[in-house]
Scaffold this motif. Structure first.
Motif, mmCIF file in Angstrom:
data_model
loop_
_atom_site.group_PDB
_atom_site.id
_atom_site.type_symbol
_atom_site.label_atom_id
_atom_site.label_comp_id
_atom_site.label_asym_id
_atom_site.label_seq_id
_atom_site.Cartn_x
_atom_site.Cartn_y
_atom_site.Cartn_z
ATOM 1 N N UNK A 77 1.785 -24.762 92.328
ATOM 2 C CA UNK A 77 1.181 -24.494 91.020
ATOM 3 C C UNK A 77 0.668 -23.056 90.942
ATOM 4 N N UNK A 78 0.376 -22.611 89.730
ATOM 5 C CA UNK A 78 -0.123 -21.256 89.500
ATOM 6 C C UNK A 78 -1.481 -21.323 88.819
ATOM 7 N N UNK A 79 -2.411 -20.500 89.291
ATOM 8 C CA UNK A 79 -3.756 -20.451 88.719
ATOM 9 C C UNK A 79 -4.090 -19.017 88.318
ATOM 10 N N UNK A 80 -4.836 -18.860 87.229
ATOM 11 C CA UNK A 80 -5.180 -17.544 86.691
ATOM 12 C C UNK A 80 -6.618 -17.528 86.197
ATOM 13 N N UNK A 81 -7.258 -16.381 86.341
ATOM 14 C CA UNK A 81 -8.515 -16.092 85.655
ATOM 15 C C UNK A 81 -8.507 -14.604 85.364
ATOM 16 N N UNK A 82 -9.178 -14.182 84.334
ATOM 17 C CA UNK A 82 -9.158 -12.768 84.000
ATOM 18 C C UNK A 82 -10.214 -12.415 82.971
ATOM 19 N N UNK A 83 -10.413 -11.124 82.758
ATOM 20 C CA UNK A 83 -11.371 -10.660 81.755
ATOM 21 C C UNK A 83 -10.838 -9.388 81.102
ATOM 22 N N UNK A 84 -11.356 -9.108 79.928
ATOM 23 C CA UNK A 84 -10.981 -7.904 79.215
ATOM 24 C C UNK A 84 -12.204 -7.117 78.803
ATOM 25 N N UNK A 102 -18.421 -7.727 86.445
ATOM 26 C CA UNK A 102 -17.304 -8.503 85.904
ATOM 27 C C UNK A 102 -16.418 -9.069 87.006
ATOM 28 N N UNK A 103 -16.174 -8.275 88.046
ATOM 29 C CA UNK A 103 -15.286 -8.730 89.118
ATOM 30 C C UNK A 103 -15.948 -9.763 90.005
ATOM 31 N N UNK A 104 -17.229 -9.591 90.310
ATOM 32 C CA UNK A 104 -17.927 -10.592 91.127
ATOM 33 C C UNK A 104 -17.932 -11.938 90.431
ATOM 34 N N UNK A 105 -18.215 -11.947 89.126
ATOM 35 C CA UNK A 105 -18.228 -13.224 88.409
ATOM 36 C C UNK A 105 -16.817 -13.764 88.205
ATOM 37 N N UNK A 106 -15.820 -12.874 88.125
ATOM 38 C CA UNK A 106 -14.428 -13.328 88.074
ATOM 39 C C UNK A 106 -14.070 -14.053 89.355
ATOM 40 N N UNK A 107 -14.390 -13.438 90.485
ATOM 41 C CA UNK A 107 -14.058 -14.025 91.777
ATOM 42 C C UNK A 107 -14.780 -15.349 91.993
ATOM 43 N N UNK A 108 -16.091 -15.366 91.713
ATOM 44 C CA UNK A 108 -16.853 -16.594 91.928
ATOM 45 C C UNK A 108 -16.473 -17.672 90.916
ATOM 46 N N UNK A 109 -16.191 -17.259 89.676
ATOM 47 C CA UNK A 109 -15.773 -18.234 88.675
ATOM 48 C C UNK A 109 -14.433 -18.854 89.011
ATOM 49 N N UNK A 110 -13.514 -18.044 89.546
ATOM 50 C CA UNK A 110 -12.228 -18.570 89.995
ATOM 51 C C UNK A 110 -12.443 -19.595 91.098
ATOM 52 N N UNK A 111 -13.244 -19.237 92.101
ATOM 53 C CA UNK A 111 -13.504 -20.153 93.211
ATOM 54 C C UNK A 111 -14.204 -21.425 92.749
ATOM 55 N N UNK A 165 -4.713 -15.042 95.876
ATOM 56 C CA UNK A 165 -5.798 -14.274 95.256
ATOM 57 C C UNK A 165 -5.361 -12.832 94.997
ATOM 58 N N UNK A 166 -4.375 -12.677 94.145
ATOM 59 C CA UNK A 166 -3.798 -11.372 93.833
ATOM 60 C C UNK A 166 -4.502 -10.780 92.615
ATOM 61 N N UNK A 177 -7.915 -7.203 83.211
ATOM 62 C CA UNK A 177 -7.767 -7.343 84.654
ATOM 63 C C UNK A 177 -7.754 -8.833 84.974
ATOM 64 N N UNK A 178 -6.959 -9.234 85.955
ATOM 65 C CA UNK A 178 -6.831 -10.658 86.248
ATOM 66 C C UNK A 178 -6.765 -10.956 87.733
ATOM 67 N N UNK A 179 -6.771 -12.256 88.028
ATOM 68 C CA UNK A 179 -6.708 -12.757 89.400
ATOM 69 C C UNK A 179 -5.805 -13.987 89.372
ATOM 70 N N UNK A 180 -4.803 -14.031 90.252
ATOM 71 C CA UNK A 180 -3.882 -15.170 90.262
ATOM 72 C C UNK A 180 -3.717 -15.728 91.669
ATOM 73 N N UNK A 181 -3.340 -16.994 91.722
ATOM 74 C CA UNK A 181 -3.043 -17.694 92.978
ATOM 75 C C UNK A 181 -1.893 -18.645 92.705
#
Length: 352
Positions: free
Chosen positions: A89-96, A132-141, A314-315, A330-334
């Motif tokens: 499966x593919x997972x995504x999170x991101x912010x603008x 933004x990135x810290x909350x992106x990473x923690x929100x993804x996790x 975690x790309x 900017x985004x984060x995918x797995x």
């Protein structure tokens, strides 16, 4: 001066890479012991059209015979392997960040190819990207970990998680393409013991019996025990009559074993019972049967794996700005799956 669109996109990607590697801590996010354990033992796969394949030996297909003098013997063609197929499966999170929001933080963006950001703009941008990135990473996790506990039936693109692979109903359903209800597929069932009475001696005895069942085939004992808060409390009460199960540090001792009832570390067969606070969230949100906070999982890192695709774990992503919107993204995918190749070495238990 100002950033160009390309500069700000690249700088944001570089900041994300640095911040994600740091894996920041904060005061909002709880411990995630299941995700931490999975990531510590994960194994990548090289990529596949649709499935992550797990090879299984399901029998020896023996042709053993007794024979007498000049007796005839026969030979067979072995059919000992099966294959489990888990969809990845593919997972995504991101912010603008819009250019208006950037300007409100004293960061100017222009199309002037000669533009150069000031030192102040660089500092402001780093501070903005850090939050933004810290909350992106923690929100993804936060969401990734939560989903890994579930059975994957909430959506067609959801990952198959713990509640399906180590099931409270292991004689039903299809996992990895193998129907657990089919006669002959008993090897594909995990062990289960539900509604255990939380009374003196009963809980520990049931855990003993399930533990033996997990080690019967292959001899591999569980090496990770994950429990809900109510199960942990019940075990602590029962363990008081089984001193060799409770190993702690500090307090008044007798025979080298702590008797301090306030110590929370509890062990079974030398394996620590790890309290998973996400179980409380799951129970509050789902009101499942059996209750999540009353569960205990016997797991083995050899046979339950998080399988990210190679190069897809975690790309950090830097999608281009849309031509009709002055917003930068900017985004984060797995990409990957969670798989097992020996569910019979693991179990789920629950108390009444």
């Amino acid at each position: 001066m100002a950033f160009t669109a390309e500069q700000i996109s690249y700088a944001g990607k570089s900041a994300m890479d640095y911040i994600v590697r740091k894996k920041p801590e904060d005061l909002y996010n709880t411990e995630r012991p299941f995700l931490k354990w999975l990531r510590a033992n994960q194994k990548s796969f090289p990529g596949a059209k649709q499935y992550i394949n797990e090879k299984l030996r399901i029998k020896n297909d023996s042709n053993f015979q007794w024979f007498g003098p000049d007796g005839l013997v026969t030979y067979n063609r072995k059919r000992t392997l099966e294959e489990a197929n888990f969809e990845w499966r593919s997972a995504h999170d991101g912010f603008g960040l819009s250019e208006e929001e950037l300007l409100q933080n004293y960061i100017s963006v222009t199309d002037d190819p000669t533009a150069t950001p000031t030192t102040s703009e660089k500092h402001q941008f780093i501070n903005l990207m850090t939050e933004n990135t810290e909350t992106l990473f923690e929100g993804f996790n936060e969401n990734f970990d939560y989903q890994l506990h579930l059975d994957g039936t909430a959506g067609t693109e959801d990952i198959v998680g713990l509640d399906a692979i180590i099931s409270t109903t292991p004689t039903t359903g299809t996992v990895g393409g193998i129907n657990r209800a089919t006669t002959g597929n008993e090897y594909w069932r995990n062990h289960v013991s539900l509604n255990i009475a939380a009374t003196s001696g009963v809980l520990v005895q049931e855990m003993e019996e399930v533990w033996r069942a997990c080690t019967r085939v292959g001899g591999y004992a569980p090496n990770f025990i994950m429990v809900g808060s109510k199960f942990l409390d019940a075990y602590r009460v029962d363990a008081k009559t089984e001193i060799d199960r409770q190993i702690t540090g500090g307090g008044t001792t007798r025979g080298g074993v702590s008797l301090d009832p306030s110590i929370t570390k509890m062990y079974f067969k030398g394996v620590e019972l790890v309290w998973n606070p996400i179980f409380d969230d799951l129970e509050a949100n789902l009101s499942a049967t059996p209750a999540w906070d009353k569960r205990c999982y016997f797991l083995n890192s050899r046979f339950l794996k998080l399988r990210p695709a190679k190069g897809q774990d975690m790309v950090t992503r830097r999608p281009p700005r849309s031509y009709d919107r002055y917003t930068h993204y900017w985004g984060l995918t797995w990409r990957g799956g969670m798989c097992t190749n020996r569910p019979g070495s693991m179990a789920v238990l629950s108390i009444v």
